[in-house]
Design a protein around this motif. Structure first.
Motif, PDB file in Angstrom:
ATOM      1  N   GLU A   1     -31.312 -36.676  73.436  1.00 15.00           N
ATOM      2  CA  GLU A   1     -30.678 -36.817  72.071  1.00 15.00           C
ATOM      3  C   GLU A   1     -30.514 -38.328  71.440  1.00 15.00           C
ATOM      4  O   GLU A   1     -30.489 -38.560  70.352  1.00 15.00           O
ATOM      5  CB  GLU A   1     -29.253 -36.210  72.100  1.00 15.00           C
ATOM      6  N   LYS A   2     -30.624 -39.122  72.056  1.00 15.89           N
ATOM      7  CA  LYS A   2     -30.781 -40.641  71.815  1.00 15.89           C
ATOM      8  C   LYS A   2     -31.970 -41.075  71.230  1.00 15.89           C
ATOM      9  O   LYS A   2     -32.132 -42.065  70.685  1.00 15.89           O
ATOM     10  CB  LYS A   2     -30.288 -41.472  73.060  1.00 15.89           C
ATOM     11  N   ILE A   3     -33.251 -40.374  71.749  1.00 15.27           N
ATOM     12  CA  ILE A   3     -34.532 -40.524  71.443  1.00 15.27           C
ATOM     13  C   ILE A   3     -35.093 -39.663  70.067  1.00 15.27           C
ATOM     14  O   ILE A   3     -35.574 -40.070  69.139  1.00 15.27           O
ATOM     15  CB  ILE A   3     -35.648 -40.562  72.452  1.00 15.27           C
ATOM     16  N   VAL A   4     -34.670 -38.308  70.233  1.00 14.98           N
ATOM     17  CA  VAL A   4     -35.288 -37.427  69.641  1.00 14.98           C
ATOM     18  C   VAL A   4     -34.448 -37.281  68.455  1.00 14.98           C
ATOM     19  O   VAL A   4     -33.791 -36.270  68.312  1.00 14.98           O
ATOM     20  CB  VAL A   4     -35.770 -36.037  70.041  1.00 14.98           C
ATOM     21  N   THR A   5     -34.547 -38.255  67.173  1.00 16.32           N
ATOM     22  CA  THR A   5     -33.621 -38.111  66.345  1.00 16.32           C
ATOM     23  C   THR A   5     -34.322 -37.990  64.876  1.00 16.32           C
ATOM     24  O   THR A   5     -35.530 -37.686  65.013  1.00 16.32           O
ATOM     25  CB  THR A   5     -33.077 -39.777  66.238  1.00 16.32           C
ATOM     26  N   TRP A   6     -33.813 -37.878  63.596  1.00 13.56           N
ATOM     27  CA  TRP A   6     -34.411 -37.641  62.408  1.00 13.56           C
ATOM     28  C   TRP A   6     -35.478 -38.698  62.353  1.00 13.56           C
ATOM     29  O   TRP A   6     -36.652 -38.289  61.906  1.00 13.56           O
ATOM     30  CB  TRP A   6     -33.429 -37.574  61.430  1.00 13.56           C
ATOM     31  N   GLU A   7     -35.077 -39.950  62.506  1.00 12.21           N
ATOM     32  CA  GLU A   7     -36.167 -40.997  62.533  1.00 12.21           C
ATOM     33  C   GLU A   7     -37.334 -40.929  63.438  1.00 12.21           C
ATOM     34  O   GLU A   7     -38.335 -41.158  62.878  1.00 12.21           O
ATOM     35  CB  GLU A   7     -35.356 -42.375  62.642  1.00 12.21           C
ATOM     36  N   ALA A   8     -37.181 -40.676  64.737  1.00  9.77           N
ATOM     37  CA  ALA A   8     -38.318 -40.332  65.619  1.00  9.77           C
ATOM     38  C   ALA A   8     -39.250 -39.314  65.002  1.00  9.77           C
ATOM     39  O   ALA A   8     -40.402 -39.239  65.276  1.00  9.77           O
ATOM     40  CB  ALA A   8     -37.530 -39.967  66.941  1.00  9.77           C
ATOM     41  N   THR A   9     -38.601 -38.123  64.524  1.00 12.89           N
ATOM     42  CA  THR A   9     -39.148 -36.826  64.095  1.00 12.89           C
ATOM     43  C   THR A   9     -40.031 -37.307  62.966  1.00 12.89           C
ATOM     44  O   THR A   9     -41.168 -36.829  62.831  1.00 12.89           O
ATOM     45  CB  THR A   9     -38.179 -35.762  63.695  1.00 12.89           C
ATOM     46  N   ARG A  10     -39.516 -38.005  61.993  1.00 10.35           N
ATOM     47  CA  ARG A  10     -40.281 -38.615  60.788  1.00 10.35           C
ATOM     48  C   ARG A  10     -41.524 -39.294  61.340  1.00 10.35           C
ATOM     49  O   ARG A  10     -42.638 -39.193  60.802  1.00 10.35           O
ATOM     50  CB  ARG A  10     -39.419 -39.380  59.714  1.00 10.35           C
ATOM     51  N   ASN A  11     -41.152 -40.255  62.350  1.00  9.28           N
ATOM     52  CA  ASN A  11     -42.241 -40.995  62.778  1.00  9.28           C
ATOM     53  C   ASN A  11     -43.392 -40.136  63.357  1.00  9.28           C
ATOM     54  O   ASN A  11     -44.615 -40.476  63.523  1.00  9.28           O
ATOM     55  CB  ASN A  11     -41.673 -42.018  63.830  1.00  9.28           C
ATOM     56  N   ALA A  12     -43.039 -39.081  64.258  1.00  6.68           N
ATOM     57  CA  ALA A  12     -43.974 -38.296  64.814  1.00  6.68           C
ATOM     58  C   ALA A  12     -44.618 -37.484  63.971  1.00  6.68           C
ATOM     59  O   ALA A  12     -46.059 -37.410  64.147  1.00  6.68           O
ATOM     60  CB  ALA A  12     -43.100 -37.006  65.816  1.00  6.68           C
ATOM     61  N   VAL A  13     -44.286 -36.955  62.787  1.00  6.29           N
ATOM     62  CA  VAL A  13     -45.054 -36.413  61.372  1.00  6.29           C
ATOM     63  C   VAL A  13     -45.787 -37.462  60.995  1.00  6.29           C
ATOM     64  O   VAL A  13     -47.179 -37.188  60.581  1.00  6.29           O
ATOM     65  CB  VAL A  13     -44.171 -35.920  60.510  1.00  6.29           C
ATOM     66  N   ARG A  14     -45.531 -38.829  60.632  1.00  8.18           N
ATOM     67  CA  ARG A  14     -46.314 -39.646  60.231  1.00  8.18           C
ATOM     68  C   ARG A  14     -47.507 -40.082  61.043  1.00  8.18           C
ATOM     69  O   ARG A  14     -48.560 -40.213  60.766  1.00  8.18           O
ATOM     70  CB  ARG A  14     -45.456 -40.923  59.749  1.00  8.18           C
ATOM     71  N   VAL A  15     -47.195 -40.228  62.449  1.00  7.82           N
ATOM     72  CA  VAL A  15     -48.193 -40.524  63.203  1.00  7.82           C
ATOM     73  C   VAL A  15     -49.460 -39.140  63.312  1.00  7.82           C
ATOM     74  O   VAL A  15     -50.555 -39.406  63.186  1.00  7.82           O
ATOM     75  CB  VAL A  15     -47.729 -40.698  64.715  1.00  7.82           C
ATOM     76  N   ALA A  16     -48.892 -37.924  63.348  1.00  5.17           N
ATOM     77  CA  ALA A  16     -49.767 -36.761  63.087  1.00  5.17           C
ATOM     78  C   ALA A  16     -50.749 -37.027  61.898  1.00  5.17           C
ATOM     79  O   ALA A  16     -51.738 -36.660  62.037  1.00  5.17           O
ATOM     80  CB  ALA A  16     -48.971 -35.671  63.188  1.00  5.17           C
TER      81      ALA A  16
END
Length: 575
Positions: free
Chosen positions: A251-266
């Motif tokens: 929960e300290k890693i999979v945040t809104w910010e990290a999720t948006r990063n994952a979509v951007r990387v995709a």
């Protein structure tokens, strides 16, 4: 920082009572003693290896390197096998078992004396399954990607798994190549263990895991046979031990910010369309309400930078690795990322990529010279897909970005094969070929039937692409003007079920529309006549799957695994 007495595994081994004596004595039965577990984090090495998983065939060996790293950092490793997800051999589709695997990972971690985990996987559904289960359990974990295989080769030509298979198969069906050439492709396209070496679903999902901050930097890009892959496995073992002491939980890693990063990387990698379903499911396991609209908005802002097949023309994952891998691509994205997001390293994204270099700006393009001006995927909506559909514009001919043509509808894959194998079937290049009843329930399991083969009637005219649409998925190695994931699916009465052969279909990618030119009044009459089909399953896992699977726009997870479904699962009683 945690203390030894705070370790979760200490609940099993530390107390001076009858039950813990039983745990210790059974551990001694396996040749262990107190020096192995006392005051040490126990790290599960969750392994998806099997003899029928060529993508993961090296993970038995890699588990030993992970264990070495755990020992080096002062932990105790325990290898735990889970569902293998062999994309090639698991039928009717590995997607049917993604949630099954996620549940297994969650329960294996919950029910055993485990403090943290290293997850070994990479073939398409294994990455989301492992991550979904581990997020739901909540223990510190590192994802260790299986890595891509070496470049394929035939007659001096680079071959990309999947992508070139479809191309050569169309030529074989068109009669332009013979069996000798076909056999040559078969023998040269898969030269080592590891996942597909195109930016298919496997490489997409491994990159997304790193984009989420769940891998050590660069882990997703290392080819499976490279010696660096073994060193990375050991590094994952060491880091997992450190994460337990730091209490660095998901929960300290999979945040809104990290999720948006994952979509951007995709989007920047030219990702597989499957990324949508898996990212939605992974995010929602962390309680993050990611939507298709969020995907589309990010896709309009982040261009494709990875010049890799099938979105690019030439390069494969081995080339991507040599060019600097995902850290180099993320460095090119720069301020488009949430650089302050935390990762498994205990450092931010910005800190992780600070020294990353791009060694080939044709493989990894700068923002000023993208492969495609928008992201890899576009989300379409309209009266055919009120909850959304997905297309990969960068991998289809721009002539089809705006298209109008008559539907040719198949209600099953068997019916579709009759159409595509009929050299005289009436159709034109404007025809929109449609497959329905192939979604989450209809497939069953939403198989990768969405790249509908080109009909022989058009192949013999020299035509190699057409608009095709379905409620199915397609392989991430696929290409072409294929509309996928139409939701709701036809099998449960989505509007696709009401489409008839001859109806005019309008595809407008810039306008993000997918429509059938049928009046609301006519659709209402067709709705009255529609009859729900019989269930695909009447018992077992399949029946449970059919009752609880959500639609594609929700990530195809089970409804009862949502974070908002009931009270949290308690820790097991140790008695």
């Amino acid at each position: 920082m945690k203390k030894p007495e705070d370790l979760r595994s200490a609940r099993w081994f530390a107390p001076d009572d009858l039950r813990s004596m039983g745990h210790r004595s059974r551990a001694r039965q396996m040749g262990l003693d107190g020096n192995d577990w006392e005051g040490k984090p126990i790290i599960a090495v969750i392994n998806t290896w099997s003899d029928l998983s060529p993508c993961h065939h090296h993970l038995r060996d890699r588990a030993e390197f992970v264990k070495k790293g755990v020992y080096q950092a002062g932990g105790m490793p325990v290898e735990m096998p889970v569902q293998s997800f062999s994309e090639q051999f698991l039928k009717p589709t590995s997607m049917l078992y993604r949630n099954f695997g996620a549940m297994e990972v969650e329960e294996v971690l919950r029910s055993h004396p485990i403090d943290g985990a290293v997850l070994l996987g990479g073939c398409d559904k294994s990455t989301p399954a492992l991550v979904m289960g581990a997020i739901s359990m909540g223990l510190p974990f590192v994802f260790m990607p299986a890595g891509a295989m070496l470049r394929g080769n035939y007659a001096g030509q680079k071959l990309g798994s999947g992508t070139d298979v479809w191309k050569y198969w169309d030529e074989r069906r068109a009669g332009t190549i013979g069996k000798e050439e076909w056999d040559g492709v078969e023998g040269g396209i898969a030269r080592s263990y590891g996942t597909c070496m195109t930016m298919g679903t496997a490489s997409t999902m491994m990159s997304i895991a790193e984009g989420f901050g769940l891998c050590l930097p660069g882990a997703s890009s290392i080819p499976a046979p490279d010696a660096g892959h073994k060193r990375m496995a050991a590094a994952c073992g060491r880091r997992a031990v450190e994460m337990v002491w730091e209490d660095l939980t998901p929960e300290k890693i999979v945040t809104w910010e990290a999720t948006r990063n994952a979509v951007r990387v995709a989007m920047a990698t030219g990702c597989s369309t499957n990324a949508v379903i898996h990212l939605l499911a992974m995010a929602r396991r962390a309680g993050i309400p990611l939507t298709l609209d969020e995907f589309d908005a990010i896709g309009r802002e982040v261009p494709v930078l990875a010049n890799l097949r099938p979105s690019g023309d030439t390069y494969l994952m081995e080339d991507f690795f040599y060019a600097g891998g995902l850290p180099a691509l993320m460095a090119e994205l720069g301020d488009k990322l949430e650089l302050g997001a935390m990762t498994v390293t205990g450092k931010t994204v910005g800190e992780n990529i600070a020294g990353a270099k791009n060694f080939n700006d044709d493989v990894i393009r700068p923002l000023s010279n993208p492969v495609y001006h928008e992201g890899s995927l576009a989300v379409l909506k309209g009266n055919l897909a009120p909850d959304g559909a997905v297309i990969k514009p960068a991998a289809c001919n721009p002539d089809f970005w705006q298209h109008r043509g008559p539907a040719l509808v198949a209600d099953s894959y068997a019916e579709l094969k009759e159409i595509i194998n009929d050299e005289d079937h009436p159709m034109t290049p404007d025809t929109v070929l449609v497959l329905r009843n192939a979604g989450p329930q209809g497939g069953p399991g939403m198989p990768e039937w969405g790249m509908l083969p080109m009909p022989k009637a058009l192949l013999k005219q020299g035509i190699r692409d057409m608009v095709r649409m379905s409620d199915a998925r397609m392989s991430g190695t696929s290409y072409g003007a294929c509309v996928l994931h139409i939701a709701p699916e036809a099998y449960v009465g989505g509007p696709l079920a009401l489409l008839r052969t001859g109806d005019m279909v309008v595809l407008d990618i810039p306008g993000r529309k997918l429509e059938m030119e049928v009046s609301d009044e006519e659709l209402a009459e067709r709705r009255k006549a529609w009859q729900a089909p019989a269930p695909r399953y009447e018992r077992g896992y399949g029946q449970m799957f059919s009752q609880h699977i959500e639609q594609a726009d929700k990530g195809c997870d089970f409804d009862y695994l949502r974070t908002d479904f009931g009270a949290p699962v308690p820790e097991p009683e140790i008695n």
